[in-house]
Design an enzyme around this catalytic site. Structure first.
Site, PDB file in Angstrom:
ATOM      1  N   LYS A  82     -17.357  22.590 -42.497  1.00  0.00           N
ATOM      2  CA  LYS A  82     -16.896  22.026 -43.653  1.00  0.00           C
ATOM      3  C   LYS A  82     -15.813  21.141 -43.259  1.00  0.00           C
ATOM      4  O   LYS A  82     -15.586  20.073 -43.810  1.00  0.00           O
ATOM      5  CB  LYS A  82     -16.884  23.088 -44.655  1.00  0.00           C
ATOM      6  N   LYS A  86      -6.170  18.694 -50.353  1.00  0.00           N
ATOM      7  CA  LYS A  86      -6.002  20.261 -49.999  1.00  0.00           C
ATOM      8  C   LYS A  86      -6.929  20.366 -48.748  1.00  0.00           C
ATOM      9  O   LYS A  86      -6.613  21.061 -47.702  1.00  0.00           O
ATOM     10  CB  LYS A  86      -6.524  21.197 -51.254  1.00  0.00           C
TER      11      LYS A  86
END
Length: 299
Positions: free
Chosen positions: A176, A245
């Protein structure tokens, strides 16, 4: 354990979690839900979910517990905090974490949960937005033990069109990170491409079709660029603060590996500036608004 139509718990009912829960309910899975902000729960109860008062209560009512929350600390709190999943965890149960968090934290928490309770952990971050969630066409990259991956495949078949076991615990989160490196850099590149097209005065709307089939073609060009070009940012499909983030996490991971990734650094700086200007809850694609407006876009 037979997993087909097993009892599912879902913790984290944000944009993605809500869409995924609705998809599971439509596919006939019994789902028990909890969310930190309780106002998100009633619409899902109306759709057939059962509300639980805590993550522990979700785990008690479920064979498979799914998490989709904001960050590493949110995962840790939901699992190991007061009235967390660990209080009702047991051997034979599986936790699937769809959140995007650090690989090393994933490995540590997975080891802790299994060692203390016997409950296994699969890190399974996703790529795709709420539309893909509702259609069951997400891309899911999974890390964990092969037997656990096999046992959740019937569930994943209803959520994802691409579900890949990429390695042991933490491998899904690493994949990811790579995904977010590509996506975050791609958002900024597309914003710059659109800015250039509009400033040059060409038919910016026609650019995806013009470039179709060439090396510049991609799902981002086909799907994201038109959204940017139309300035269609309400309601948000994802939040700028969330991608920032993720980019910061990738940057920290790359630095730990002693890697210099200039494209990642540039994309992170761009989103940092944008979010610090008060745009954290705006659509991720609205990063294009951080560039000079063209006469066409201002008209």
């Amino acid at each position: 354990m037979a997993v087909e139509k097993a009892r599912i718990g879902f913790i984290g009912l944000g944009i993605m979690g809500t869409a995924m829960t609705l998809r599971l309910l439509e596919q006939g899975w019994p789902v028990t839900v909890w969310n930190l902000e309780p106002e998100r729960v009633p619409p899902l109860v109306a759709a057939g979910a059962v509300s639980a008062p805590s993550p522990a209560a979700v785990a008690a009512a479920s064979d498979i517990v799914i998490l989709c929350v904001l960050h590493t600390e949110a995962v840790r709190s939901c699992v190991f905090g007061a009235q967390g999943v660990a209080e009702e965890a047991a051997a034979g149960k599986i936790l699937i974490d769809h959140s995007t968090i650090a690989p090393e934290a994933t490995r540590a928490m997975a080891q802790q949960l299994q060692g203390e309770t016997g409950m296994h952990w699969v890190d399974a971050p996703v790529s795709g937005g709420p539309l893909q969630s509702r259609a069951g066409t997400l891309t899911v990259m999974a890390g964990g033990e092969a037997a656990d991956i096999a046992s959740i495949r019937p569930l994943m078949a209803d959520l994802a069109s691409n579900f890949t076991h990429i390695g042991p615990s933490g491998a899904g989160q690493t994949a990811k990170m790579i995904n977010q490196l590509i996506v975050g850099s791609g958002y900024v590149v597309l914003a710059e491409a659109l800015t250039l097209a509009e400033a040059a005065g060409i038919n910016a709307q026609a650019l995806p079709q013009c470039l179709a089939g060439g090396h510049a073609d991609s799902s981002l060009l086909k799907q994201l660029y038109p959204q940017m070009q139309a300035r269609a940012f309400e309601p948000p499909r994802s939040y700028a603060r969330q991608l920032l983030k993720d980019l910061k996490a990738v940057k920290a991971y790359a630095h730990a590996l002693q890697l210099s990734l200039p494209m990642l650094e540039a994309a992170t700086r761009r989103y940092t500036d944008y979010v610090e200007q008060g745009n954290g809850m705006k659509d991720t694609a609205s990063i294009v608004n951080s560039y000079r407006s063209s006469p066409e876009s201002a008209a």
